[in-house]
Design an enzyme around this catalytic site. Structure first.
Site, PDB file in Angstrom:
ATOM      1  N   ARG A  16       0.830  -1.208   0.000  1.00  0.00           N
ATOM      2  CA  ARG A  16       0.000   0.000   0.000  1.00  0.00           C
ATOM      3  C   ARG A  16       0.864   1.258   0.000  1.00  0.00           C
ATOM      4  NH1 ARG A  16      -0.940  -0.191   6.045  1.00  0.00           N
ATOM      5  NH2 ARG A  16      -2.928  -1.263   5.872  1.00  0.00           N
TER       6      ARG A  16
ATOM      7  N   ASN B 158      -5.254   2.286   9.045  1.00  0.00           N
ATOM      8  CA  ASN B 158      -4.768   2.414  10.414  1.00  0.00           C
ATOM      9  C   ASN B 158      -4.374   1.028  10.911  1.00  0.00           C
ATOM     10  OD1 ASN B 158      -4.368   2.811  13.170  1.00  0.00           O
ATOM     11  ND2 ASN B 158      -5.889   4.446  13.274  1.00  0.00           N
ATOM     12  N   ASP B 159      -3.090   0.714  10.801  1.00  0.00           N
ATOM     13  CA  ASP B 159      -2.597  -0.620  11.155  1.00  0.00           C
ATOM     14  C   ASP B 159      -2.906  -0.997  12.594  1.00  0.00           C
ATOM     15  OD1 ASP B 159      -1.514  -0.947   8.634  1.00  0.00           O
ATOM     16  OD2 ASP B 159       0.454  -0.197   9.209  1.00  0.00           O
ATOM     17  N   SER B 160      -3.091  -0.001  13.438  1.00  0.00           N
ATOM     18  CA  SER B 160      -3.241  -0.263  14.867  1.00  0.00           C
ATOM     19  C   SER B 160      -4.686  -0.460  15.297  1.00  0.00           C
ATOM     20  CB  SER B 160      -2.629   0.894  15.676  1.00  0.00           C
ATOM     21  OG  SER B 160      -1.265   1.049  15.363  1.00  0.00           O
TER      22      SER B 160
ATOM     23  N   ASN C  11      -7.303  -2.718  15.330  1.00  0.00           N
ATOM     24  CA  ASN C  11      -7.465  -4.154  15.086  1.00  0.00           C
ATOM     25  C   ASN C  11      -8.738  -4.642  15.764  1.00  0.00           C
ATOM     26  OD1 ASN C  11      -4.111  -4.002  16.126  1.00  0.00           O
ATOM     27  ND2 ASN C  11      -4.741  -3.934  13.979  1.00  0.00           N
TER      28      ASN C  11
END
Length: 801
Positions: free
Chosen positions: A344, A488-490, A492
């Site tokens: 990405r 937003n990888d965080s 979850n």
């Protein structure tokens, strides 16, 4: 306190004192060979892959942060006093210091005890090597006898193994001195095997064109016990040990006596390079240790960047914007692109450099599509080599060092290596569309490209499959499943949760491809894409409008995230910006959402990502609730999506707000607050600590951030409003109302456009007239000019007549 300034004429940032709040770095080289160098000579280098083929060692979280580095020591043979031209590592007081970070090179000048030194670092174009060009001048009326020492500390190739597997890696290094050069010939199993060789031979070399008076190949011999790089025993005694043995910590240290008459100067060039086959290093040393050849390589690098940057140039009323936008912003964007990161990330990086490096972007897009599975998902990371395909039983190793074994009879390759992120595959769709806008290369869509799990199809089919799969991965309210994460990888959330913002990304990608399909050069039916985009927009408006802004996501039971009903994270600015970018929001909702963003999220240093941040660990929200409040994704000032807010405000015609948000993150505004901001005031950082953090205003993670590409897009294509379109250049600025206008030069499809924008009525948005070569043109699109022609464009802003 200010530590430096811009030199606009030379496209350099000039650092005037060495004790910057943090190491201020520069990225040198190309995709072949990369060198990171700080303003005091620290940093590392790698050949092709930052994780698998490190040349110089990096010690993360060391003190100082940028040690070790590319160091030289100058020792007075009569007094024994010594110092470093780069200040580090000796940190002796200097009578003069200046570091000039340029595009593709860094020059550090200093003086002490009547000796002036200039040290330039550069990576010649297309080479797998770097040069250290050291000139030493005697400014005394008496002769001086000096000793010059070099210091380079080799990494044992694989970064993780070098850092972690000390019981093995510390004892396998092979280094020796041959024909006046130091050769580092350690085998490594960190990268892919070569035939039946699991441990592949890599070879680095270091030389200066003349036999050294003495040398060291082991760190312990050069530095000595209970010491560090600031006080090496070899420098103190005035000679190296000449001892060779294997294992431990290999280095390249030369000792060269230099005698200087009054006002005499001498130049020496150190060459550090990689030559795995062992067939070129002698030739490279002979060529580049000649100072004239080294200088020619430096001039070639400067000329190359001047040509790249000449393709898009601006003169605005704001000098700081000009300094960043005409040099450091595109340079940073190119460096993020040249440093393979995630799927990405690169798909967004290309958006900021297509005008500069269209050929390189084309090849990288092939690589990205070649990391797509037949199902339409993609890998999360990737190798920059297109032919890095699957061979049964082998291990796939990507650019960040992550591994994925292919085990016959085990899980599918897609299950092993497919991205866990819902958004990652979608980004390549608008990237390809934008590439075609920039170049007019519709033929790219018909090129055959393989799939990661076998078989092949044309590029257009690759894009269709991505959208088809994304459409099939939906849940509650018909919104996309967030899976393990989206942008937003965080964040979850639990299985079955859905992402509102991800639905907006789908709409953007679908509408971008639909617009491309309508082109007569393509002639495909986009109706199914239009219908899906419209249905997704309807679902978002029906279920995600929270009364004054859009919610961010939903758990499977319908509980929202980013809603006024939430205890924490009541508003997230990403879906607000994207509601405008994608056309999801009505005019009334668009303005209300962006007004809420300003009211709830604006700080002196930019927009916070969300508010209020999470204050305690809550497993159902994942890693975001572990991050301290106002740091990174948990309510920090995340610069990357701030650019989407800038674009949204430009689309709403609110130039004053767009400029306010841009000015808040503009690197040149950090000169005066360098002790607060800390990171380099010439490039964009990833984030800044937000208002709930005690270090509010401190930046984090420099250089490698998607902020760079999106900042260039936001500034050049929306504030200044000059962007590529299929039929020509689209010119539609959204300016701060106190601007009188600006000028731009844009090279587009082989023609050069000289654009003058005047704003006599001091409006933010609106075009009154457009003239091309003196002739009126209707609309905002400047028709394509013949290749090689120079075209004059005059735009007058104001209400249409």
């Amino acid at each position: 306190m200010e530590y430096g300034h811009f030199d606009k004429q030379n496209r350099e940032y000039v650092i005037t004192r060495p004790d910057t709040p943090a190491p201020w770095c520069n990225y040198l080289g190309s995709a072949h060979y990369r060198a990171i160098v700080s303003n005091t000579g620290g940093g590392f280098s790698y050949d092709g892959d930052a994780s698998l083929k490190r040349v110089l060692r990096d010690r993360p979280r060391s003190l100082p942060e940028d040690r070790p580095g590319r160091y030289c020591y100058l020792r007075d043979r009569d007094t024994g006093r010594y110092w470093s031209p780069t200040w580090q590592p000796v940190t002796a007081d200097l009578q003069q210091y200046e570091c000039r970070h340029g595009l593709g090179y860094t020059t550090i000048r200093s003086a002490r005890d009547g000796i002036a030194a200039e040290l330039t670092y550069v990576v010649p174009i297309g080479e797998h090597l770097e040069l250290w060009m050291l000139t030493v001048r005697n400014e005394n009326s008496q002769s001086r006898a000096l000793d010059v020492f070099s210091y380079a500390e080799f990494c044992l190739w694989g970064l993780l193994k070098d850092l972690l597997n000390l019981q093995a890696s510390k004892y396998v290094g092979i280094v020796r001195c041959e024909d006046g050069a130091i050769l580092h010939e350690t085998r490594s199993d960190s990268g892919p095997p070569r035939g039946d060789e699991v441990f592949v031979l890599h070879r680095a070399y270091f030389g200066c064109g003349a036999p050294p008076a003495s040398y060291d190949v082991q760190r312990a011999e050069f530095i000595g016990p209970h010491r560090d790089e600031s006080n090496p025993v070899a420098v103190e005694r005035g000679r190296c040990s000449n001892r060779e043995y294997f294992g431990y910590d290999p280095v390249a240290c030369f000792h060269l006596p230099v005698d200087l008459g009054p006002d005499e100067a001498k130049t020496m060039v150190f060459v550090l390079g990689v030559d795995d086959e062992g067939t070129e290093w002698r030739h490279k040393l002979a060529h580049y240790t000649d100072p004239q050849n080294a200088q020619a390589a430096l001039e070639n690098v400067k000329a190359s960047w001047a040509e790249h940057l000449g393709r898009f140039h601006f003169e605005t009323p704001h000098e700081g914007m000009d300094a960043v936008l005409n040099a450091w912003n595109p340079y940073q964007s190119a460096n993020t692109f040249l440093t393979p990161r995630g799927y990405r990330d690169t798909s967004q990086d290309v958006l900021g450099i297509m005008h500069m490096l269209p050929g390189e972007v084309r090849q990288r897009l092939r690589v990205m599509l070649a990391h797509e599975f037949q199902s339409g998902t993609t890998t999360h990371d990737y190798s920059p080599e297109e032919e890095f395909g699957l061979r049964p039983g082998e291990t796939r190793i990507f650019g960040d060092g992550e591994l994925g074994p292919s085990v016959p009879g085990g899980e599918t390759l897609e299950e092993q290596l497919g991205t866990p992120s819902s958004d990652a595959p979608l980004w390549v769709v608008p990237a390809v569309c934008q590439y075609v806008r920039e170049t007019g290369d519709f033929d790219f869509l018909q090129e055959r490209i393989r799939f990661f799990d076998g078989g092949e199809s044309d590029a257009l089919d690759h894009l269709w499959r991505i959208l088809d799969r994304s459409w099939g991965m939906r849940g509650l309210y018909g919104l996309p499943l967030i899976r393990e994460m989206d942008w937003n990888d965080s964040l979850n959330m639990s299985e079955g949760s859905v992402t509102v913002w991800g639905g907006m990304l789908f709409i953007w990608a679908a509408r971008e491809l639909a617009q491309l399909l309508r082109r007569p050069e393509v002639g495909r039916d986009p109706s199914s894409l239009d219908a899906r985009a419209d249905e997704m927009a309807e679902n978002i408006n029906h279920h995600a409008w929270d009364g004054a802004w859009y919610a961010r996501a939903f758990f499977p039971d319908g509980e929202p995230v980013g809603s006024a009903s939430c205890e924490e994270n009541q508003i997230d600015h990403m879906p607000q910006s994207w509601a405008i970018i994608t056309g999801v929001a009505s005019q009334a909702r668009a303005r209300a959402a962006m007004d809420a963003v300003r009211q709830r999220l604006l700080t002196p240093y930019g927009l916070a990502l969300l508010d209020p941040p999470y204050t305690r660990y809550q497993p159902r929200y994942g890693a975001i609730s572990v991050i301290p409040p106002s740091m990174k994704e948990n309510g920090g000032i995340f610069n990357h999506p701030i650019n989407w807010a800038i674009i949204a405000e430009c689309m709403l015609g609110r130039g004053e707000r767009a400029w306010e948000y841009y000015h808040a993150i503009l690197p040149s505004t950090k000169n005066e607050i360098a002790d607060i901001h800390q990171m380099e005031p010439y490039i964009f950082s990833q984030f800044v600590a937000g208002p709930h953090h005690p270090l509010h205003g401190r930046a984090g993670r420099a250089w490698m951030t998607g902020t760079a590409a999106w900042a260039f897009v936001a500034a050049s294509q929306y504030i200044l409003g000059v962007r590529a379109d299929y039929d020509g250049l689209h010119v539609d600025p959204c300016l701060p109302p106190d601007w009188s206008g600006f000028e731009a030069v844009r090279v587009f499809r082989g023609a050069t456009y000289r654009i003058t924008v005047e704003n006599p009525d001091r409006v933010s948005k609106g075009i009154r007239t457009v003239a091309v070569d003196g002739k009126p043109v209707a609309g905002h699109v400047i028709p394509l000019a013949p290749v090689g022609e120079m075209t004059s464009v005059h735009v007058t802003m104001g209400a249409a007549g």
